[in-house]
Design a protein around this motif. Structure first.
Motif, PDB file in Angstrom:
ATOM      1  N   ASN A  69      50.107  76.991  47.429  1.00 49.15           N
ATOM      2  CA  ASN A  69      49.946  78.349  48.122  1.00 49.15           C
ATOM      3  C   ASN A  69      48.313  78.809  47.776  1.00 49.15           C
ATOM      4  OD1 ASN A  69      50.566  78.098  45.251  1.00 49.15           O
ATOM      5  ND2 ASN A  69      51.006  80.505  45.233  1.00 49.15           N
ATOM      6  N   HIS A  70      47.654  77.744  47.150  1.00 48.13           N
ATOM      7  CA  HIS A  70      46.105  78.198  46.944  1.00 48.13           C
ATOM      8  C   HIS A  70      45.493  77.060  47.642  1.00 48.13           C
ATOM      9  CE1 HIS A  70      47.099  81.068  44.206  1.00 48.13           C
ATOM     10  NE2 HIS A  70      47.873  80.375  43.420  1.00 48.13           N
ATOM     11  N   ALA A  71      44.562  77.302  48.532  1.00 53.68           N
ATOM     12  CA  ALA A  71      43.901  76.640  49.635  1.00 53.68           C
ATOM     13  C   ALA A  71      43.113  75.581  49.010  1.00 53.68           C
ATOM     14  CB  ALA A  71      43.062  77.301  50.549  1.00 53.68           C
ATOM     15  N   VAL A 118      49.979  70.590  41.393  1.00 59.48           N
ATOM     16  CA  VAL A 118      51.186  70.798  40.569  1.00 59.48           C
ATOM     17  C   VAL A 118      50.601  72.056  39.562  1.00 59.48           C
ATOM     18  CG1 VAL A 118      52.099  69.984  38.236  1.00 59.48           C
ATOM     19  CG2 VAL A 118      51.824  68.357  40.088  1.00 59.48           C
ATOM     20  N   ASN A 119      51.569  73.057  39.360  1.00 62.53           N
ATOM     21  CA  ASN A 119      51.383  74.419  38.878  1.00 62.53           C
ATOM     22  C   ASN A 119      52.201  73.961  37.748  1.00 62.53           C
ATOM     23  OD1 ASN A 119      51.801  76.942  37.509  1.00 62.53           O
ATOM     24  ND2 ASN A 119      52.376  77.855  39.490  1.00 62.53           N
ATOM     25  N   TYR A 120      51.380  73.883  36.516  1.00 58.95           N
ATOM     26  CA  TYR A 120      52.121  73.753  35.006  1.00 58.95           C
ATOM     27  C   TYR A 120      52.715  74.930  34.790  1.00 58.95           C
ATOM     28  CZ  TYR A 120      49.517  69.551  33.793  1.00 58.95           C
ATOM     29  OH  TYR A 120      49.085  67.950  33.746  1.00 58.95           O
ATOM     30  N   ASN A 162      39.845  78.666  29.230  1.00 58.43           N
ATOM     31  CA  ASN A 162      40.079  77.582  29.094  1.00 58.43           C
ATOM     32  C   ASN A 162      41.694  77.017  29.066  1.00 58.43           C
ATOM     33  OD1 ASN A 162      39.704  74.439  28.842  1.00 58.43           O
ATOM     34  ND2 ASN A 162      39.458  74.710  26.658  1.00 58.43           N
ATOM     35  N   ARG A 163      42.227  75.800  29.720  1.00 63.18           N
ATOM     36  CA  ARG A 163      43.250  75.463  29.795  1.00 63.18           C
ATOM     37  C   ARG A 163      43.534  73.794  29.232  1.00 63.18           C
ATOM     38  NH1 ARG A 163      47.472  78.427  33.674  1.00 63.18           N
ATOM     39  NH2 ARG A 163      46.792  80.637  33.264  1.00 63.18           N
ATOM     40  N   PRO A 164      43.194  73.466  28.051  1.00 65.13           N
ATOM     41  CA  PRO A 164      42.779  72.285  27.611  1.00 65.13           C
ATOM     42  C   PRO A 164      44.167  71.515  27.607  1.00 65.13           C
ATOM     43  CG  PRO A 164      43.078  73.879  25.534  1.00 65.13           C
ATOM     44  CD  PRO A 164      42.960  74.693  26.881  1.00 65.13           C
ATOM     45  N   PRO A 189      46.031  73.670  33.963  1.00 61.94           N
ATOM     46  CA  PRO A 189      45.461  74.332  35.018  1.00 61.94           C
ATOM     47  C   PRO A 189      46.439  74.104  36.431  1.00 61.94           C
ATOM     48  CG  PRO A 189      44.567  72.290  34.718  1.00 61.94           C
ATOM     49  CD  PRO A 189      45.512  72.551  33.502  1.00 61.94           C
ATOM     50  N   ASN A 190      46.085  74.390  37.582  1.00 62.06           N
ATOM     51  CA  ASN A 190      46.823  73.914  38.872  1.00 62.06           C
ATOM     52  C   ASN A 190      45.863  72.474  38.961  1.00 62.06           C
ATOM     53  OD1 ASN A 190      48.277  75.865  39.124  1.00 62.06           O
ATOM     54  ND2 ASN A 190      47.273  76.748  40.683  1.00 62.06           N
ATOM     55  N   LEU A 191      46.723  71.373  38.924  1.00 62.47           N
ATOM     56  CA  LEU A 191      46.050  70.018  39.109  1.00 62.47           C
ATOM     57  C   LEU A 191      46.513  69.333  40.279  1.00 62.47           C
ATOM     58  CD1 LEU A 191      45.023  67.648  37.265  1.00 62.47           C
ATOM     59  CD2 LEU A 191      47.272  67.025  36.765  1.00 62.47           C
TER      60      LEU A 191
END
Ligand code: GCU
Length: 138
Positions: free
Chosen positions: A21-23, A31-33, A66-68, A120-122
């Motif tokens: 859903n995000h271009a 992948v949305n964690y 940050n999303r380490p 993050p979104n990966l």
């Protein structure tokens, strides 16, 4: 060897979901964690020979923090708290890289969220390519 791209949507995901859903993603999604510590995506990567290589993660982080993530190769810590810094929008994708030593044959490369906000979104993991800090061949 030429770099190989591994799509996150084809990885083994724990506490996350494949979305689109995000271009700007490559492949069919990302992948949305889940927003929890310990959520991960694990890639199975085959290396022809043992040795150091570059791991490049393509991601989006639409927050201001940050999303380490910890990066493990075959269970061993390769990068502690690798930064996945804000990219400005969930549709803006950037890369975070580290070097790691792979074994010959099959390797499990796992990116695990360290913070309670999750990862993050990966989008993907690219294995190989220029080694960070290396001098390009003339
Ligand atoms: C938003 C965004 C998701 C993202 C999430 C997060 O909900 O739409 O794609 O994963 O924030 O904070 O992790």
């Amino acid at each position: 060897a030429a770099p190989t791209v591994h799509q996150a949507e084809a990885s083994t995901v724990s506490q996350g979901v494949v979305e689109s859903n995000h271009a700007g993603f490559t492949g069919t999604g990302f992948v949305n964690y889940h927003n929890v510590t310990g959520s991960y995506a694990e890639f199975t990567v085959t290396a022809a020979a043992a040795g150091p290589t570059t791991l490049t993660f393509r991601f989006a982080n639409g927050t201001t923090a940050n999303r380490p993530m910890d990066i493990r190769v075959n269970g061993a810590l390769a990068a502690d708290d690798l930064a996945f810094s804000p990219t400005g929008a969930w549709s803006t994708w950037k890369t975070a890289s580290t070097t790691a030593t792979l074994a010959a044959g099959t390797n499990r490369i796992r990116a695990t969220a360290v913070a309670a906000t999750g990862g993050p979104n990966l989008d993907s993991l690219t294995v190989g390519g220029p080694t960070a800090g290396a001098t390009p061949a003339a």
